[in-house]
Design a protein around this motif. Structure first.
Motif, mmCIF file in Angstrom:
data_model
loop_
_atom_site.group_PDB
_atom_site.id
_atom_site.type_symbol
_atom_site.label_atom_id
_atom_site.label_comp_id
_atom_site.label_asym_id
_atom_site.label_seq_id
_atom_site.Cartn_x
_atom_site.Cartn_y
_atom_site.Cartn_z
ATOM 1 N N GLU A 62 0.465 3.365 1.643
ATOM 2 C CA GLU A 62 1.209 3.968 0.543
ATOM 3 C C GLU A 62 2.678 4.157 0.892
ATOM 4 O OE1 GLU A 62 -0.590 7.438 -0.976
ATOM 5 O OE2 GLU A 62 -2.436 6.455 -1.575
ATOM 6 N N ASP A 63 3.141 3.427 1.912
ATOM 7 C CA ASP A 63 4.567 3.453 2.241
ATOM 8 C C ASP A 63 5.315 2.613 1.213
ATOM 9 O OD1 ASP A 63 3.942 4.985 4.429
ATOM 10 O OD2 ASP A 63 3.617 3.241 5.701
ATOM 11 N N SER A 64 6.420 2.052 1.615
ATOM 12 C CA SER A 64 7.200 1.236 0.680
ATOM 13 C C SER A 64 7.506 -0.105 1.299
ATOM 14 C CB SER A 64 8.509 1.948 0.314
ATOM 15 O OG SER A 64 9.296 2.146 1.470
ATOM 16 N N VAL A 65 7.668 -1.074 0.432
ATOM 17 C CA VAL A 65 8.054 -2.419 0.835
ATOM 18 C C VAL A 65 9.337 -2.751 0.106
ATOM 19 C CG1 VAL A 65 7.422 -4.851 0.852
ATOM 20 C CG2 VAL A 65 5.667 -3.103 1.222
ATOM 21 N N ASP A 66 10.401 -2.954 0.889
ATOM 22 C CA ASP A 66 11.716 -3.240 0.298
ATOM 23 C C ASP A 66 12.094 -2.147 -0.709
ATOM 24 O OD1 ASP A 66 11.850 -5.535 1.796
ATOM 25 O OD2 ASP A 66 10.976 -6.779 0.207
ATOM 26 N N ASP A 67 11.907 -0.903 -0.298
ATOM 27 C CA ASP A 67 12.272 0.266 -1.103
ATOM 28 C C ASP A 67 11.483 0.363 -2.411
ATOM 29 O OD1 ASP A 67 14.115 0.982 0.805
ATOM 30 O OD2 ASP A 67 15.698 -0.222 -0.148
ATOM 31 N N ILE A 68 10.340 -0.338 -2.455
ATOM 32 C CA ILE A 68 9.503 -0.268 -3.642
ATOM 33 C C ILE A 68 8.201 0.426 -3.262
ATOM 34 C CG2 ILE A 68 8.276 -1.613 -5.395
ATOM 35 C CD1 ILE A 68 10.288 -3.827 -5.010
ATOM 36 N N SER A 69 7.811 1.424 -4.011
ATOM 37 C CA SER A 69 6.596 2.159 -3.725
ATOM 38 C C SER A 69 5.379 1.280 -3.998
ATOM 39 C CB SER A 69 6.526 3.424 -4.578
ATOM 40 O OG SER A 69 5.311 4.088 -4.358
ATOM 41 N N MET A 108 -8.109 -10.122 -2.768
ATOM 42 C CA MET A 108 -7.217 -8.955 -2.717
ATOM 43 C C MET A 108 -7.959 -7.722 -3.213
ATOM 44 S SD MET A 108 -3.860 -10.868 -4.341
ATOM 45 C CE MET A 108 -2.860 -9.390 -4.331
ATOM 46 N N GLN A 109 -7.778 -6.625 -2.486
ATOM 47 C CA GLN A 109 -8.348 -5.337 -2.874
ATOM 48 C C GLN A 109 -7.199 -4.391 -3.212
ATOM 49 O OE1 GLN A 109 -11.644 -4.420 -3.158
ATOM 50 N NE2 GLN A 109 -12.064 -6.603 -2.871
ATOM 51 N N LEU A 110 -7.086 -4.033 -4.495
ATOM 52 C CA LEU A 110 -5.995 -3.179 -4.954
ATOM 53 C C LEU A 110 -6.564 -1.877 -5.519
ATOM 54 C CD1 LEU A 110 -3.960 -5.885 -6.909
ATOM 55 C CD2 LEU A 110 -3.678 -5.220 -4.527
ATOM 56 N N ASP A 111 -5.725 -0.878 -5.563
ATOM 57 C CA ASP A 111 -6.114 0.375 -6.195
ATOM 58 C C ASP A 111 -6.380 0.112 -7.674
ATOM 59 O OD1 ASP A 111 -6.305 2.871 -7.335
ATOM 60 O OD2 ASP A 111 -4.774 3.759 -6.038
ATOM 61 N N PRO A 112 -7.590 0.433 -8.170
ATOM 62 C CA PRO A 112 -7.889 0.171 -9.587
ATOM 63 C C PRO A 112 -6.878 0.775 -10.550
ATOM 64 C CG PRO A 112 -9.885 0.819 -8.406
ATOM 65 C CD PRO A 112 -8.732 1.022 -7.454
ATOM 66 N N ARG A 113 -6.227 1.848 -10.135
ATOM 67 C CA ARG A 113 -5.241 2.465 -11.017
ATOM 68 C C ARG A 113 -3.994 1.610 -11.200
ATOM 69 N NH1 ARG A 113 -4.615 7.963 -7.793
ATOM 70 N NH2 ARG A 113 -4.579 6.359 -6.159
ATOM 71 N N SER A 114 -3.761 0.663 -10.277
ATOM 72 C CA SER A 114 -2.568 -0.177 -10.376
ATOM 73 C C SER A 114 -2.848 -1.530 -11.014
ATOM 74 C CB SER A 114 -1.974 -0.397 -8.973
ATOM 75 O OG SER A 114 -2.870 -1.155 -8.176
ATOM 76 N N VAL A 115 -4.094 -1.757 -11.450
ATOM 77 C CA VAL A 115 -4.481 -3.053 -12.003
ATOM 78 C C VAL A 115 -4.834 -2.905 -13.475
ATOM 79 C CG1 VAL A 115 -6.049 -5.016 -11.805
ATOM 80 C CG2 VAL A 115 -5.380 -3.750 -9.767
ATOM 81 N N GLU A 168 3.645 -6.442 -8.056
ATOM 82 C CA GLU A 168 3.024 -7.740 -7.798
ATOM 83 C C GLU A 168 3.865 -8.585 -6.857
ATOM 84 O OE1 GLU A 168 1.673 -11.623 -10.477
ATOM 85 O OE2 GLU A 168 1.773 -9.611 -11.380
ATOM 86 N N GLU A 169 5.149 -8.657 -7.094
ATOM 87 C CA GLU A 169 6.010 -9.534 -6.293
ATOM 88 C C GLU A 169 6.086 -9.079 -4.841
ATOM 89 O OE1 GLU A 169 10.537 -11.404 -6.430
ATOM 90 O OE2 GLU A 169 9.727 -10.286 -8.138
ATOM 91 N N ALA A 170 6.169 -7.771 -4.610
ATOM 92 C CA ALA A 170 6.257 -7.268 -3.239
ATOM 93 C C ALA A 170 4.974 -7.554 -2.467
ATOM 94 C CB ALA A 170 6.527 -5.764 -3.261
ATOM 95 N N ILE A 171 3.829 -7.400 -3.115
ATOM 96 C CA ILE A 171 2.547 -7.653 -2.440
ATOM 97 C C ILE A 171 2.384 -9.138 -2.138
ATOM 98 C CG2 ILE A 171 0.050 -7.575 -2.756
ATOM 99 C CD1 ILE A 171 0.436 -5.009 -4.341
ATOM 100 N N ILE A 172 2.739 -9.980 -3.092
ATOM 101 C CA ILE A 172 2.608 -11.423 -2.877
ATOM 102 C C ILE A 172 3.526 -11.878 -1.747
ATOM 103 C CG2 ILE A 172 2.985 -13.688 -3.924
ATOM 104 C CD1 ILE A 172 2.133 -12.487 -6.580
ATOM 105 N N ASN A 173 4.741 -11.348 -1.685
ATOM 106 C CA ASN A 173 5.664 -11.728 -0.614
ATOM 107 C C ASN A 173 5.114 -11.340 0.747
ATOM 108 O OD1 ASN A 173 7.483 -12.801 -2.412
ATOM 109 N ND2 ASN A 173 8.743 -10.964 -2.537
ATOM 110 N N ARG A 174 4.490 -10.176 0.851
ATOM 111 C CA ARG A 174 3.921 -9.747 2.129
ATOM 112 C C ARG A 174 2.794 -10.695 2.561
ATOM 113 N NH1 ARG A 174 2.654 -4.837 4.828
ATOM 114 N NH2 ARG A 174 4.572 -3.935 3.958
ATOM 115 N N ILE A 175 1.922 -11.056 1.622
ATOM 116 C CA ILE A 175 0.815 -11.969 1.948
ATOM 117 C C ILE A 175 1.350 -13.337 2.344
ATOM 118 C CG2 ILE A 175 -1.199 -13.161 0.987
ATOM 119 C CD1 ILE A 175 -1.638 -10.720 -0.806
ATOM 120 N N CYS A 176 2.302 -13.853 1.587
ATOM 121 C CA CYS A 176 2.848 -15.183 1.882
ATOM 122 C C CYS A 176 3.552 -15.207 3.231
ATOM 123 C CB CYS A 176 3.810 -15.615 0.778
ATOM 124 S SG CYS A 176 2.995 -15.997 -0.788
#
Length: 718
Positions: free
Chosen positions: A249-256, A316-323, A339-347
């Motif tokens: 639950e931290d941030s990726v590129d300043d995005i929660s 991918m396993q995401l929090d149901p509240r975010s889907v 979506e974009e931040a998560i995909i970038n991390r996986i890629c």
């Protein structure tokens, strides 16, 4: 320009009839049999099934049946089971934010019932019997005429069986827009395969009603890599890489970003395919995402050659509240936060794994230099020379540099010039579909359908037989074997078909080129295969089974030997039919020719796997069994019957008499291509493996047409 009609009045707005509304909604969810199956599989998984069995007829249009061993459905819930928006998954709108199941809207079974005949047979553990219910347009209908519209007691095991019949019977436009049965079945297999990979703990089985062998079968208690190996093949499985990516639950590129995780299996840079295969599951739901597909394909740019594509399985396993899973009628697409931040991390993780693997790749090749071998590590650019061990008789066996002089140079005219790729004349032309099968009065169970890949033929074992006549036939074949000709055929290289109508082909052996009559060789091969498998031949099932009398009548009507005599054709047909019917048991036991009591031909022998004879010749084959087979002597009977069977198997395209002019060229092309494929890929490999070539073939059927040393002498004179 015409003036605008000022008298045109607006049409009134009306409320559509409920039946029209329901069919429109059904069309949004059920596009084709594969989309209906996806919904049904998800229901099975929601029910906790550990085994799912799927049966299909005519690509799912005639029948799509799915059976599971899940928790079942209560009898009290059956009356409203197929009504719209009836579900056990949610009870309020807020439940959508914490979904953990596949289905939630209660529209799948309702939609199916509006476009097909739906039958549900279900049993829960506490019930003493199963309950069967039929539905049309979302409502219960009687299981049988004159019955009440309510569930009926039936035999069944724990779980649920759903049968969908006559899909789109009431929407002809949708039905006409579908592809062929084979293509629709291929889409069904694709859905089953993807869910089987993602759910390795569940045993999946999928087959056609006309076959006993399933096209997809997986065990339970497996793993994702093993499932990929079994369903997609060893080529992909051996090149798989794996990464696990997690986000807190931290941030990726300043995005929660809420907590999430992902698991990916993907092919390395060594694997190349023409089309990307992406298995994408988000919260266990099979979905599509052009954004994710494009991001993954971009990673491989520069790592694999242009035009090549990877295989990727991503869960991918995401929090149901975010889907948000409710953005598409079939739930084929989902949207999720960040979506974009998560995909970038996986890629990034996938790219790191690919780069580290590709840098350590090793391409090895060997080249003989004298008595030493040179190997080069292309990945690191190192070269080393391995000196063969020269163990002298009685010596210490230590490694030394061999002083043996280099091998004598082979003159150009004595080099065997064959491509390592075994390229043939046919390889220069468009590839013919190897699944082509001729069909005369029935379909063959040898046809495997769809675009599925064909298995390599196995070894044909000699059957155990203690009949003196068969032993003598086998001994005669071995005695007449010509050693040199047999060796030529065993070690030949197929060059190509010269003239299919005259059964002429070219093969190469050593430095010589031979023109052979593959029709004559095929007849001898199939005769020997019949003797080899006597009493234990595989069968080709004809479905529906044609009438033997009808086939004999067809052959008698066109047989010149009967038309030019005073013989009564009806009498000839009845006589041959009597001969065959009196010997039904012998024909079935020894030759796998099964004729039913009512005179229908149910099976014929299969002499060579992956080779189907031209069934246009079947009537003539049956007709010739009367006069051409010696039924009075055991040995002569077996010998002459197998000769006729071999003649029936000879590859030659047959066209109907006087075909329409506009179709004749196409018919000839299709027939020749189909026969050519079988000749190259089934007949010639069998010739090299099983034929004990008799000497008489050398008289006119195997002719040497070129010899490389002789050609060099001719050129030297020039």
């Amino acid at each position: 320009m015409a003036e605008k009609d000022s008298t045109h009045e607006p049409l009134p707005i009306r409320l559509l009839q409920e039946a029209v509304i329901n069919r429109i909604a059904a069309g949004e969810i059920i596009h084709r049999p594969a989309s209906a199956l996806k919904e049904l599989i998800e229901n099975c998984l929601d029910a906790g099934a550990t085994s799912i069995r799927i049966t299909v007829k005519d690509g799912g249009l005639k029948l799509l049946q799915i059976q599971d061993d899940g928790c079942g459905i209560r009898k009290s819930d059956l009356p409203i089971l197929a009504e719209r928006f009836t579900t056990s998954k949610i009870s309020s709108f807020s439940d959508l934010s914490k979904l953990t199941t596949y289905g939630f809207r209660g529209e799948a079974l309702a939609s199916i019932s509006y476009v097909a005949n739906l039958t549900v047979t279900t049993k829960i553990k506490t019930d003493s019997c199963a309950w069967k219910a039929c539905y049309e347009n979302g409502k219960l209908v009687p299981v049988k005429d004159s019955m009440r519209a309510e569930p009926k007691a039936a035999a069944g095991t724990d779980g649920t069986t759903i049968a969908v019949e006559n899909m789109f019977y009431n929407t002809p436009n949708r039905l006409s827009a579908l592809r062929s049965s084979a293509e629709e079945y291929g889409r069904i297999l694709d859905v089953v395969t993807k869910y089987a990979v993602h759910n390795p703990h569940v045993a999946f089985t999928c087959k056609k009603t006309s076959t006993t062998t399933p096209d997809v079968t997986t065990p339970s208690a497996s793993t994702v890599p093993l499932a990929i190996r079994q369903l997609y093949g060893q080529t992909i499985a051996k090149e798989l890489l794996r990464v696990n990516v997690t986000g807190t639950e931290d941030s990726v590129d300043d995005i929660s970003v809420a907590a999430w995780s992902a698991e990916a299996y993907f092919t390395s840079a060594n694997y190349q395919a023409k089309k990307t295969v992406l298995l994408l599951f988000i919260n266990h739901r099979l979905v599509e995402s052009p954004h994710i597909r494009k991001a993954l394909e971009t990673i491989y740019t520069g790592i694999i050659p242009k035009g090549s594509s990877p295989f990727v399985y991503l869960s991918m396993q995401l929090d149901p509240r975010s889907v948000d899973v409710n953005v598409h009628p079939t739930k084929r697409e989902v949207h999720f936060l960040n979506e974009e931040a998560i995909i970038n991390r996986i890629c990034d993780k996938v790219q790191e794994s690919l780069i580290s693997q590709s840098q350590s790749r090793i391409f090895e090749y060997q080249q003989l230099i004298g008595n030493s071998v040179v190997r080069k590590d292309a990945g690191k650019g190192k070269e080393r020379q391995l000196i063969e061990e020269d163990k002298e008789e009685g010596g210490s066996g230590s490694s030394t540099i061999s002083s043996t002089p280099a091998a004598k140079k082979i003159l150009s005219q004595h080099k065997v010039r064959t491509s390592q790729k075994d390229r043939t004349l046919d390889s220069m032309f468009p590839v013919v579909d190897p699944a082509y099968r001729r069909d005369a009065g029935g379909s063959s169970s040898q046809d495997n359908g769809g675009n599925r890949p064909r298995k390599k033929s196995g070894e044909i074992e000699e059957s155990e037989c203690y009949l003196r006549s068969v032993i003598e036939l086998r001994a005669r074949i071995e005695k007449g074997k010509h050693q040199q000709l047999t060796e030529i055929l065993q070690n030949h290289t197929f060059v190509g078909i010269v003239d299919s109508s005259r059964c002429l082909s070219l093969i190469q052996h050593s430095t010589k080129l031979y023109l052979i009559n593959h029709g004559v060789l095929a007849e001898e091969l199939f005769y020997q295969l019949g003797v080899r498998q006597f009493g234990n031949m595989r069968r080709i099932k004809l479905d529906p089974a044609p009438s033997v009398k009808t086939l004999l009548t067809l052959a008698a009507d066109v047989e010149q030997g009967i038309k030019g005599t005073q013989l009564n054709r009806a009498h000839v047909v009845d006589r041959i039919l009597t001969i065959l019917m009196d010997r039904r048991e012998m024909l079935s036991e020894y030759f796998s020719v099964k004729i039913s009591e009512d005179g229908n031909l149910e099976t014929i022998p299969l002499l060579l796997r992956d080779y189907t004879p031209n069934l246009d010749k079947l009537p003539l084959f049956l007709l010739r069994l009367g006069p051409q087979v010696d039924w009075t002597s055991e040995r002569e009977c077996f010998d002459t019957f197998l000769r006729e069977l071999a003649y029936f198997y000879v590859p030659e395209p047959l066209l109907p008499e006087d075909p329409p002019e506009e179709d004749s060229a196409k018919l000839m092309t299709d027939a020749e291509k189909a026969v050519a494929w079988q000749i190259q890929h089934a007949l010639f490999p069998a010739l090299s493996r099983y034929l004990a070539a008799p000497k008489l073939l050398l008289d006119r059927d195997v002719v040497e047409v070129a010899n490389l040393p002789d050609l060099y002498r001719v050129f030297e004179r020039c």
